[in-house]
Design a protein around this motif. Structure first.
Motif, mmCIF file in Angstrom:
data_model
loop_
_atom_site.group_PDB
_atom_site.id
_atom_site.type_symbol
_atom_site.label_atom_id
_atom_site.label_comp_id
_atom_site.label_asym_id
_atom_site.label_seq_id
_atom_site.Cartn_x
_atom_site.Cartn_y
_atom_site.Cartn_z
ATOM 1 N N GLY B 82 0.805 -1.244 0.068
ATOM 2 C CA GLY B 82 0.158 0.045 -0.082
ATOM 3 C C GLY B 82 0.745 1.326 0.008
ATOM 4 N N VAL B 83 2.163 1.283 -0.487
ATOM 5 C CA VAL B 83 2.877 2.516 -0.864
ATOM 6 C C VAL B 83 2.691 2.713 -2.246
ATOM 7 C CG1 VAL B 83 5.126 3.718 -0.536
ATOM 8 C CG2 VAL B 83 4.168 1.679 1.196
ATOM 9 N N ALA B 84 2.226 3.786 -2.422
ATOM 10 C CA ALA B 84 2.115 4.455 -4.000
ATOM 11 C C ALA B 84 3.072 5.558 -4.206
ATOM 12 C CB ALA B 84 0.647 4.845 -4.377
ATOM 13 N N PHE B 85 3.536 5.493 -5.415
ATOM 14 C CA PHE B 85 4.653 6.427 -5.999
ATOM 15 C C PHE B 85 4.225 7.028 -7.133
ATOM 16 C CE2 PHE B 85 9.197 6.816 -7.343
ATOM 17 C CZ PHE B 85 9.119 8.403 -6.870
ATOM 18 N N VAL B 86 3.913 8.368 -7.165
ATOM 19 C CA VAL B 86 3.923 9.225 -8.088
ATOM 20 C C VAL B 86 5.256 9.962 -8.658
ATOM 21 C CG1 VAL B 86 2.526 10.834 -9.791
ATOM 22 C CG2 VAL B 86 1.617 9.321 -7.982
ATOM 23 N N PRO B 87 6.212 9.556 -9.523
ATOM 24 C CA PRO B 87 7.252 10.244 -9.727
ATOM 25 C C PRO B 87 7.316 11.758 -10.390
ATOM 26 C CG PRO B 87 7.255 8.509 -11.214
ATOM 27 C CD PRO B 87 6.146 8.498 -10.224
ATOM 28 N N GLN B 88 8.341 12.379 -10.180
ATOM 29 C CA GLN B 88 8.291 13.675 -11.013
ATOM 30 C C GLN B 88 8.058 13.498 -12.757
ATOM 31 O OE1 GLN B 88 12.053 16.091 -10.333
ATOM 32 N NE2 GLN B 88 11.325 17.699 -11.569
ATOM 33 N N HIS B 89 8.935 12.510 -13.324
ATOM 34 C CA HIS B 89 8.701 12.566 -14.613
ATOM 35 C C HIS B 89 7.489 11.561 -15.077
ATOM 36 C CE1 HIS B 89 12.272 14.904 -14.985
ATOM 37 N NE2 HIS B 89 13.019 14.132 -14.216
ATOM 38 N N PHE B 148 -3.525 13.377 -13.863
ATOM 39 C CA PHE B 148 -4.729 12.696 -13.284
ATOM 40 C C PHE B 148 -4.903 11.052 -13.411
ATOM 41 C CE2 PHE B 148 -7.138 16.594 -13.608
ATOM 42 C CZ PHE B 148 -7.605 16.933 -12.210
ATOM 43 N N VAL B 149 -4.218 10.444 -14.524
ATOM 44 C CA VAL B 149 -4.068 9.221 -14.788
ATOM 45 C C VAL B 149 -3.220 8.762 -13.753
ATOM 46 C CG1 VAL B 149 -3.470 7.427 -16.385
ATOM 47 C CG2 VAL B 149 -4.485 9.382 -17.210
ATOM 48 N N GLU B 150 -2.161 9.413 -13.439
ATOM 49 C CA GLU B 150 -0.968 9.028 -12.625
ATOM 50 C C GLU B 150 -1.148 9.040 -11.256
ATOM 51 O OE1 GLU B 150 2.187 11.629 -13.984
ATOM 52 O OE2 GLU B 150 3.409 9.959 -14.135
ATOM 53 N N PHE B 151 -2.237 9.954 -10.890
ATOM 54 C CA PHE B 151 -2.855 9.928 -9.383
ATOM 55 C C PHE B 151 -3.965 8.758 -9.393
ATOM 56 C CE2 PHE B 151 -1.975 13.913 -7.019
ATOM 57 C CZ PHE B 151 -1.043 14.357 -7.741
ATOM 58 N N GLY B 152 -4.814 8.446 -10.267
ATOM 59 C CA GLY B 152 -5.590 7.619 -10.198
ATOM 60 C C GLY B 152 -5.099 6.056 -10.198
ATOM 61 N N ARG B 153 -3.921 6.061 -10.834
ATOM 62 C CA ARG B 153 -3.019 4.776 -10.839
ATOM 63 C C ARG B 153 -2.728 4.583 -9.704
ATOM 64 N NH1 ARG B 153 1.701 3.954 -15.027
ATOM 65 N NH2 ARG B 153 2.662 4.921 -13.332
ATOM 66 N N ALA B 154 -2.222 5.522 -8.653
ATOM 67 C CA ALA B 154 -1.757 5.519 -7.501
ATOM 68 C C ALA B 154 -2.583 5.013 -6.523
ATOM 69 C CB ALA B 154 -1.085 6.733 -7.026
ATOM 70 N N LEU B 155 -3.952 5.500 -6.843
ATOM 71 C CA LEU B 155 -4.942 5.381 -5.707
ATOM 72 C C LEU B 155 -5.787 4.054 -6.038
ATOM 73 C CD1 LEU B 155 -6.890 9.016 -5.904
ATOM 74 C CD2 LEU B 155 -5.442 7.999 -4.057
ATOM 75 N N ARG B 184 -4.424 17.808 -0.862
ATOM 76 C CA ARG B 184 -4.817 17.841 0.855
ATOM 77 C C ARG B 184 -6.250 16.882 1.128
ATOM 78 N NH1 ARG B 184 -2.669 18.979 5.158
ATOM 79 N NH2 ARG B 184 -4.303 17.764 6.157
ATOM 80 N N SER B 185 -6.670 16.443 0.091
ATOM 81 C CA SER B 185 -7.788 15.666 0.324
ATOM 82 C C SER B 185 -7.192 14.225 0.764
ATOM 83 C CB SER B 185 -8.748 15.699 -0.730
ATOM 84 O OG SER B 185 -8.499 14.999 -1.937
ATOM 85 N N PHE B 186 -6.249 13.893 -0.072
ATOM 86 C CA PHE B 186 -5.548 12.586 0.280
ATOM 87 C C PHE B 186 -5.529 12.569 1.839
ATOM 88 C CE2 PHE B 186 -3.387 12.372 -3.994
ATOM 89 C CZ PHE B 186 -4.902 11.950 -4.588
ATOM 90 N N ALA B 187 -4.804 13.491 2.459
ATOM 91 C CA ALA B 187 -4.489 13.480 3.911
ATOM 92 C C ALA B 187 -5.887 13.445 4.486
ATOM 93 C CB ALA B 187 -3.673 14.675 4.245
ATOM 94 N N ASP B 188 -6.634 14.334 4.120
ATOM 95 C CA ASP B 188 -8.013 14.347 5.035
ATOM 96 C C ASP B 188 -8.652 13.107 4.928
ATOM 97 O OD1 ASP B 188 -7.148 17.092 5.639
ATOM 98 O OD2 ASP B 188 -8.476 17.842 3.681
ATOM 99 N N GLU B 189 -8.515 12.376 3.960
ATOM 100 C CA GLU B 189 -8.912 10.914 3.889
ATOM 101 C C GLU B 189 -8.345 9.989 4.812
ATOM 102 O OE1 GLU B 189 -9.317 10.027 -0.016
ATOM 103 O OE2 GLU B 189 -10.591 11.691 -0.522
#
Lengths: 293, 246
Positions: B82-89, B148-155, B184-189
Motif C-alpha cells: 500500500g505504498v504508492a509513488f508518483v514520480p516527477q517525470h 490525473f491518470v498517474e494519481f488515479g493509478r496510484a489510488l 490535501r484531500s488525500f490526507a484528509d481521507e
C-alpha cells in the motif's frame, strides 16, 4: 498480374510471416531487456534440430513438436536468463556487453551443434499429400501452406498474449517505460525472464517452420537468420513486435518478387536496399517511435 | 503525537558507490497528514522519496512502515503493502490506453478481477475525465490529464502512503491549484502523504509538517504553525533558500 509475380508474392508472404516470427522473438528480447540477442539464429537452428531429434528418435511429427519445443525452449531460457542477463547490469555499458555476451553464446552454440550433429546439412523428412496445391497459375507445396497456417496461428496467439493478457500488456509497458513498471508493483526481473523465455521459445518454434519451408539446415546458418531478424526489426521498428511482422513481410515479398526478375544475389540486395531506404525515410522503422526509446 | 506511518531514519544513500546524495537523513510521516519536503536543487528531495519507495539501496539507516523495518523490501513488495509513488517525470505507458494503464496499476491484485473492476470504476467516479477518455492512448492527453491518470493509478492500490514528487511541475497554475486541493484531500481521507515540491509557498500551505533538506542533510523541520507568517523558521528558510515565499 502475371502468374510468376503472383507466385513471388505468395512465396514472399509465406517467408515473410516466418521471418516475422524470427524478428518478433528478437524484438521482444531487445525491447524488454535491451539485450541484442546475437544468438537468436542459433536458437532457431537448435529448434530445427530439436524437431529433427523428436521425429527421428520418438516419431513425433514436426507440427505436433511445436508446443513441446516452445515449452522446453521457454523453460530453459527462463532459467538461463537468471544466469546470463542480471550480471550485465553491473557493466558500464550493459547494451554493448550484452551484444558481446550473446555473440559469444552464438559462437558457442554453433560449435556445440557442430559437435553434436556434425556439419552435414539435415532436413525434416516430412511430407504431406498432395505434395503441391495448385491455385490457377500458382503452385505451392502443401507443407508450406500448412507452415503458413501454423505461423499465422502463432502470430495470432502472440498478438492475443501481448494485447489481451495482463502479462502481455506488462511486457509492452516495459518496452515503453522500463522505470515505470516498478512503480505499479511489477517484478521486473521476473517479467524480463518471461520475455527472454518467450523470445527464445518463439525462435525454437520458428526453427521448425524454417526447417519445413527450406530444404535443409546446418549448424552454420544461424547467423543468416539472426541477420534476417535484425533487418526486419530495423524495418518494422526496434522494440515493436508487430512492426517486425510488417517489416518481415515487406522484406520477404521484395526479395521474392525481385528474384523473379533478377538473379538471386540482386534479389537479396533489393531486400537490403529496402531496409536502407526505410532508415533514410523513417529512421525509427515503420512502427517504431522515438518516444519509446 | 501519533507514531509515524512511514519513516526513514539516519539514511545514507550513494549513487555509483561513492557519490553520497543523502547523509544520515531522517524523515517521519504520519497518517492524515501531508509531510512536505523542500530544499534547493540537489538537496536530495527526490532521492529521499525514491528511498521511501525502495528504488535505491541504502548504505546505512533504515526504512520503516507501520513501525516495521522494510529496508530490504523491493519496490513491488512496498507497492503490495500500500505504498504508492508518483514520480516527477511521466511514468505512464504512452501507447497504452487510459484503461490499460489503470489495469496495469492493479498488477499486485490482478488475479482478483472483481476487485480490479471495482477499483477502476472507483477511479472513474473520482476522475470522470478518465472515464470519458478510457480508450484513448495517454500520449494523446494533456499534461494535466496525464497527471490525473498517474494519481488515479496510484489510488488504485488504496494506498496508506502516497509519495508525490513535484506533482505540479510543468502544469498551468489553475490546474496546479486543483492538484494541491486533491493532495490535501488525500490526507484528509486518512492517507499518509509525503510531498516533494519546489513550490515552497504552496507546499508550506498544505503540509502539516515540513522537512527542509540541504546538500543531502536535514537542515530543519517544523509544523505548519512554525512556518506561519513572521515565524523565525519561515524567515530562516526564506533567507537561506533565497526564496520570496509570499
Amino acid at each position: 498480374m502475371s502468374g510468376l509475380l503472383l507466385q513471388g508474392i505468395i512465396n514472399g508472404l509465406i517467408m515473410g510471416v516466418i521471418y516475422g516470427l524470427i524478428g518478433a522473438g528478437l524484438n521482444i528480447v531487445f525491447g524488454v531487456l535491451r539485450v541484442v540477442n546475437f544468438a537468436h539464429g542459433e536458437f532457431v537452428i537448435l529448434g530445427a534440430y530439436f524437431a529433427w531429434f523428436l521425429l527421428q528418435a520418438l516419431g513425433i511429427q514436426p507440427f505436433l513438436a511445436m508446443p513441446l519445443t516452445f515449452a522446453v525452449f521457454f523453460g530453459v531460457s527462463y532459467l538461463l536468463y537468471f544466469v546470463l542477463i542480471p550480471p550485465l547490469a553491473k557493466a558500464d555499458d550493459p547494451e554493448i556487453s550484452s551484444l558481446l555476451l550473446m555473440f559469444g553464446v552464438s559462437i558457442s552454440m554453433g560449435a556445440l551443434m557442430l559437435l553434436v550433429f556434425d556439419a552435414d546439412a539435415r532436413s525434416l523428412s516430412f511430407e504431406m499429400e498432395p505434395v503441391f496445391l495448385t491455385f490457377g497459375p500458382v503452385v505451392v507445396p502443401t507443407v508450406r501452406l500448412v507452415a503458413l497456417a501454423a505461423a499465422l496461428m502463432i502470430v495470432a496467439g502472440l498478438a492475443y498474449f501481448l494485447y489481451r493478457t495482463h502479462t502481455g500488456k506488462a511486457l509492452r509497458a516495459i518496452i515503453m517505460n522500463r522505470d515505470a513498471v516498478r512503480i505499479v508493483g511489477i517484478k521486473v526481473e521476473q517479467l524480463s525472464a518471461i520475455a527472454f523465455g518467450l523470445g527464445i521459445g518463439l525462435a525454437g518454434v520458428t526453427g521448425i517452420l524454417t526447417a519445413l519451408v527450406f530444404p535443409s539446415f546446418s549448424p552454420f546458418v544461424g547467423a543468416d537468420y539472426t541477420l534476417i531478424g535484425f533487418v526486419v526489426i530495423v524495418l518494422g521498428g526496434l522494440g515493436h513486435p508487430i512492426g517486425a511482422m510488417l517489416g518481415a513481410i515487406l522484406f520477404a515479398v521484395t526479395e521474392q518478387v525481385a528474384s523473379i526478375y533478377f538473379n538471386p544475389s540482386i534479389a537479396t540486395i533489393c531486400g537490403f536496399v529496402l531496409m536502407v531506404a526505410t532508415i533514410f525515410v523513417r529512421p525509427t522503422g515503420l512502427l517504431g517511435r522515438q518516444a519509446l526509446r | 503525537m501519533s507514531s509515524p506511518t512511514m519513516a526513514i531514519k539516519d539514511v545514507t544513500v550513494a549513487y555509483h558507490g561513492d557519490i553520497t546524495i543523502l547523509n544520515k537523513v531522517s524523515i517521519e510521516a504520519r497518517a492524515g497528514q501531508v509531510t512536505g519536503i523542500i530544499g534547493p536543487n540537489g538537496a536530495g528531495k527526490s532521492t529521499a522519496l525514491k528511498t521511501f519507495f525502495g528504488l535505491l539501496p541504502l548504505r546505512s539507516g533504515s526504512v520503516t512502515l507501520h513501525g516495521r523495518d522494510i529496508s530490504r523490501q523491493k519496490p513491488h513488495d512496498r507497492a503490495g503493502e500500500g505504498v504508492a509513488f508518483v514520480p516527477q517525470h511521466r511514468s505512464l505507458f504512452a501507447d497504452l490506453s487510459v484503461e490499460d494503464n489503470l489495469v496495469l496499476g492493479c498488477w499486485v491484485f490482478r488475479h482478483d478481477k472483481a476487485r480490479v473492476r471495482r477499483r477502476i470504476d472507483a477511479i472513474y467516479d473520482r476522475f470522470p475525465i478518465l472515464r470519458d477518455k478510457r480508450n484513448d492512448p495517454v500520449s494523446s492527453m494533456s499534461g494535466g490529464q496525464q497527471r490525473f491518470v498517474e494519481f488515479g493509478r496510484a489510488l488504485l492500490l488504496e494506498p496508506s502512503v502516497i509519495l508525490l514528487d513535484e506533482p505540479t511541475a510543468m502544469l498551468a497554475p489553475k490546474i496546479s491549484r486543483e492538484f494541491y486541493t486533491l493532495i490535501r484531500s488525500f490526507a484528509d481521507e486518512g492517507m499518509t502523504v509525503i510531498l516533494v515540491d519546489q513550490n515552497v509557498r504552496r507546499c508550506a500551505e498544505i503540509s502539516d509538517h515540513l522537512y527542509i533538506l540541504e546538500l543531502g542533510r536535514n537542515k530543519a523541520d517544523g509544523s505548519r504553525e512554525q512556518f506561519q507568517e513572521g515565524s523565525a523558521l519561515r524567515d530562516m528558510v526564506a533567507a537561506w533558500m533565497d526564496y520570496k515565499i509570499d
